[in-house]
Design a protein around this motif. Structure first.
Motif, mmCIF file in Angstrom:
data_model
loop_
_atom_site.group_PDB
_atom_site.id
_atom_site.type_symbol
_atom_site.label_atom_id
_atom_site.label_comp_id
_atom_site.label_asym_id
_atom_site.label_seq_id
_atom_site.Cartn_x
_atom_site.Cartn_y
_atom_site.Cartn_z
ATOM 1 N N LEU A 97 -9.042 1.425 -2.983
ATOM 2 C CA LEU A 97 -9.012 2.437 -1.925
ATOM 3 C C LEU A 97 -7.627 3.051 -1.807
ATOM 4 O O LEU A 97 -7.486 4.266 -1.614
ATOM 5 N N ASP A 98 -6.599 2.242 -1.939
ATOM 6 C CA ASP A 98 -5.230 2.726 -1.797
ATOM 7 C C ASP A 98 -4.920 3.829 -2.811
ATOM 8 O O ASP A 98 -4.220 4.794 -2.496
ATOM 9 N N GLY A 99 -5.464 3.685 -4.006
ATOM 10 C CA GLY A 99 -5.169 4.665 -5.045
ATOM 11 C C GLY A 99 -6.211 5.755 -5.219
ATOM 12 O O GLY A 99 -6.023 6.673 -6.013
ATOM 13 N N TYR A 119 0.824 -1.199 0.000
ATOM 14 C CA TYR A 119 0.000 0.000 0.000
ATOM 15 C C TYR A 119 0.860 1.252 0.000
ATOM 16 O O TYR A 119 1.935 1.282 0.602
ATOM 17 N N THR A 120 0.337 2.291 -0.645
ATOM 18 C CA THR A 120 1.039 3.563 -0.652
ATOM 19 C C THR A 120 0.388 4.595 0.262
ATOM 20 O O THR A 120 1.034 5.579 0.635
ATOM 21 N N SER A 121 -0.895 4.383 0.630
ATOM 22 C CA SER A 121 -1.570 5.427 1.404
ATOM 23 C C SER A 121 -2.514 4.926 2.503
ATOM 24 O O SER A 121 -2.804 5.678 3.420
ATOM 25 N N VAL A 122 -2.992 3.692 2.446
ATOM 26 C CA VAL A 122 -4.055 3.304 3.384
ATOM 27 C C VAL A 122 -3.595 3.249 4.839
ATOM 28 O O VAL A 122 -4.426 3.369 5.748
ATOM 29 N N HIS A 123 -2.313 3.103 5.078
ATOM 30 C CA HIS A 123 -1.828 3.066 6.449
ATOM 31 C C HIS A 123 -1.156 4.373 6.874
ATOM 32 O O HIS A 123 -0.726 4.503 8.021
ATOM 33 N N THR A 124 -1.082 5.345 5.961
ATOM 34 C CA THR A 124 -0.434 6.613 6.283
ATOM 35 C C THR A 124 -1.400 7.797 6.202
ATOM 36 O O THR A 124 -1.204 8.805 6.876
ATOM 37 N N ASN A 125 -2.420 7.690 5.379
ATOM 38 C CA ASN A 125 -3.460 8.711 5.294
ATOM 39 C C ASN A 125 -4.443 8.498 6.441
ATOM 40 O O ASN A 125 -5.031 7.428 6.577
ATOM 41 N N VAL A 126 -4.626 9.510 7.300
ATOM 42 C CA VAL A 126 -5.418 9.332 8.516
ATOM 43 C C VAL A 126 -6.869 8.955 8.200
ATOM 44 O O VAL A 126 -7.485 8.167 8.919
ATOM 45 N N PHE A 127 -7.418 9.465 7.120
ATOM 46 C CA PHE A 127 -8.802 9.170 6.761
ATOM 47 C C PHE A 127 -8.931 7.731 6.240
ATOM 48 O O PHE A 127 -9.829 6.992 6.646
#
Length: 239
Positions: free
Chosen positions: A126-128, A82-90
């Motif tokens: 969702l990740d993208g 993943y590029t964002s699902v664990h770093t983007n708070v939302f």
């Protein structure tokens, strides 16, 4: 017996000082729980907890024994990073919430390749995604297909939907009948795919009410299903 499997992490629990018990939904055997001895040791290069964040997608080499309640993993790597699902708070709030729902809803210890593919593909979407505030609503609604209680998509012109029977109706049959804005949203979501989510315009209050209705629908159709504890955090993040 050494076998290969793909897995999506649903939950993890620290066991004793350095061990983890990890519950996964796997491609080959449905729900499987693994014990990872020494997984939380802090020695450099030996901490494996990074693999077991909620809904991580993994390749496993497992030492599978059918009569064992906790299986062993010999080797592990990411099948998708993943590029964002664990770093983007939302997105992270959505993932934590959905992991709790799935951990509660999925019980079968048997192969369901179409369900596994649904989870795999939608989580990568969702990740993208750039627009995702309503992702969890459509995710849960489409999940009902794989769990056996998808709302019927006929007679959608009727003015009521019965949460208990899962059908649209002409008459109000009391406590389980919904109408109004939740009904309008249900009809809208039933007719779209994830790429169309941007076209659904709702505010925080409407999102909260529709989600509560969906969770109640799950409670009616899944024995033992309980409202996730992470719901409050999700609602606060998207308020």
């Amino acid at each position: 017996m050494l076998t290969k499997n793909q897995a999506i992490v649903l939950s993890k629990l620290k066991y004793r000082d350095n061990d983890l018990i990890v519950k996964c939904y796997t491609q080959e055997r449905g729900i499987v729980s693994y014990i990872l001895r020494g997984a939380v040791k802090s020695k450099k290069g030996n901490n494996k907890t990074v693999y077991f964040q909620e809904l991580s997608q993994l390749y496993l080499e497992e030492n599978f024994k059918p009569n064992r309640s906790l299986q062993n993993i010999k080797d592990i790597k990411f099948s998708y990073i993943y590029t964002s699902v664990h770093t983007n708070v939302f997105k992270s709030a959505i993932v934590i919430f959905l992991a709790e729902v799935l951990s509660n809803a999925l019980k079968e210890e048997e192969k369901n390749e179409s369900l596994f593919e649904y989870l795999e593909v939608t989580l990568q979407y969702l990740d993208g995604a750039e627009h995702y505030s309503n992702f969890h609503l459509l995710f849960l609604l489409k999940l009902t297909r794989y769990l056996g209680f998808q709302p019927e998509n006929q007679n959608t012109d009727y003015p009521y939907f019965n949460l208990e029977s899962g059908v649209f109706e002409v008459n109000n049959n009391g406590f389980y009948s919904i109408s109004g804005h939740n009904l309008t949203l249900l009809k809208r979501f039933l007719g779209i795919n994830f790429d169309d989510l941007l076209t659904v315009k709702i505010n925080a209050k409407q999102r909260h009410e529709f989600l509560n209705m969906l969770l109640y629908y799950f409670e009616l159709h899944l024995e033992g299903f309980k409202k996730p504890k992470s719901l409050q955090v999700l609602n606060e993040v998207f308020h």
